[in-house]
Design a protein around this motif. Structure first.
Motif, PDB file in Angstrom:
ATOM      1  N   GLY A  97       6.952  36.337  53.722  1.00 10.77           N
ATOM      2  CA  GLY A  97       6.307  36.727  52.469  1.00 10.77           C
ATOM      3  C   GLY A  97       5.083  35.869  52.166  1.00 10.77           C
ATOM      4  O   GLY A  97       4.051  36.377  51.708  1.00 10.77           O
ATOM      5  N   ILE A 248      14.200  41.313  48.176  1.00  8.92           N
ATOM      6  CA  ILE A 248      13.968  41.407  49.623  1.00  8.92           C
ATOM      7  C   ILE A 248      15.118  42.152  50.299  1.00  8.92           C
ATOM      8  O   ILE A 248      14.909  43.003  51.173  1.00  8.92           O
ATOM      9  N   SER A 352      10.498  43.501  55.409  1.00 12.80           N
ATOM     10  CA  SER A 352      10.558  42.849  54.096  1.00 12.80           C
ATOM     11  C   SER A 352       9.196  42.774  53.419  1.00 12.80           C
ATOM     12  O   SER A 352       9.109  42.624  52.198  1.00 12.80           O
TER      13      SER A 352
END
Length: 385
Positions: A97, A248, A352
């Motif tokens: 991320g 997530i 994700s």
């Protein structure tokens, strides 16, 4: 005609499994990303970034120097090395991320994301706790006798992964900093191998089990103490991180279901049995040693599904024609610990953050897997043949 019902049953079964895995990850992700947020606000992650920064600045040249993600990556890789899957995945997703924030093309994997993903697929493992536990459960004479072979095979897998990505991305590896870090890591690994080789097998197992959990608990304590020292509101920080973990886990469900259904169809269709049978026939035709071929189902499944490869390994353990201490079972154990699951990691990590164009990630990941499999077979003949 029975193949068609089997294929449909596999489709539904693996779709259910994908959802259950994602659901099971929710609690773990919430827990560890909560602690990660505490570590971030306490300054621990930034400290790790500064420590590993010189090396990662060269392996990830697109990122700003000493980027905070370096600390997260280091913690993810450290958890993998210790076999702490429950801690490694949340930290890896957090790192992905952070890398996505620096990615200019949001649906396409960046060079930095690919390097990080291949470091994960190479599966560098120093203490293969779970495999030693499985071998002990099936009555192995020396459950830890695969320890050093796994350590050597996984090191070659990681090295092959780094070299393949560096070649594609034109990263200069003949750099004093890179050589110093990799040389230092090699020295540490060799020193650890030497020290552990002098210990009784039972003691190695005890050190692995206790050491891994002590390190994991120590990380939590350090995070908490650092946050308290900086007067961080620990509860609020934990809640913020836990919310990220839940989001997530929900986001990866469709990607995980898709990859597991595809893997299930591959297994059920008989394609794997056909490939393994062909390879064995070829080796027998040329009068070559084909004993390792019985471990190939584990090797071929490993890039596709970690649980599938584990199932193949356990089938060898329980098969009366082989058994846990057979040559094929030890090769399968080494393969299981030498690499990680390329397609699963790509589905979860890229899924994700919404990455759809993987570029050279799959190719480099498979090179790392192949290197680990070949090393496992060669080293297996050296140690067990």
């Amino acid at each position: 005609m029975e193949i068609f019902p089997d294929l449909m049953n596999s489709t539904f079964s693996n779709a259910k499994t994908g959802f259950e895995i994602s659901l099971g990850l929710t609690g773990v992700l919430s827990l560890w990303l909560g602690f990660m947020k505490i570590g971030e606000q306490g300054g621990v992650v930034r400290g790790l970034s500064r420590f590993i920064g010189p090396l990662f600045n060269r392996l990830f040249p697109e990122l700003p120097k000493n980027h905070p993600v370096f600390g997260t990556i280091m913690m993810n890789l450290s958890a993998n090395m210790l076999g702490l899957d429950n801690a490694a995945t949340p930290m890896g997703l957090k790192a992905m991320g952070q890398l996505q924030e620096e990615n200019k093309s949001k649906d396409t994997a960046s060079n930095a994301q690919i390097m990080f993903l291949v470091l994960n697929t190479s599966g560098l493992t120093i203490i293969p706790v779970s495999i030693m536990v499985y071998r002990a459960q099936f009555g192995a004479a020396n459950p830890a006798d695969i320890f050093i072979p796994i350590l050597l095979a996984t090191f070659f897998s990681t090295l092959a992964g780094i070299l393949s990505v560096a070649f594609v991305q034109k990263i200069k590896l003949w750099d004093n900093v890179i050589l110093s870090y990799l040389g230092g890591l090699t020295a540490i690994v060799c020193g650890l191998i030497y020290w552990l080789s002098t210990l009784p097998k039972d003691q190695i197992k005890s050190i692995s089990l206790v050491g891994s959990n002590v390190i994991l608990f120590s990380i939590i304590i350090v995070f908490l103490l650092a946050a308290i020292r900086k007067k961080v509101n620990v509860y609020d920080a934990f809640i913020d991180g836990a919310k990220e973990g839940f989001q997530i886990a929900i986001k990866i469900i469709p990607y995980l279901v898709a990859i597991l259904v595809a893997i299930g169809l591959f297994r059920t269709s008989g394609a794997m049995d056909f490939i393994v049978g062909g390879i064995k026939s070829l080796f027998v035709y040329f009068n070559l040693d084909a004993r390792f071929v019985d471990a190939l189902p584990t090797a071929l499944m490993k890039p596709l599904s970690g649980s599938g490869a584990r199932g193949m390994m356990l089938e060898l353990f329980s098969n009366p024609d082989f058994g846990v201490d057979s040559f094929a079972a030890k090769i399968a154990s080494t393969v299981q610990g030498a690499t990680d699951t390329t397609f699963y990691i790509i589905a979860v990590y890229f899924g994700s953050v919404g990455i759809k164009k993987t570029r050279h990630a799959i190719g480099c990941g498979l090179i790392a897997d192949l290197a680990g499999i070949i090393a496992s077979i060669v080293i297996g003949y050296m140690f067990f043949g």
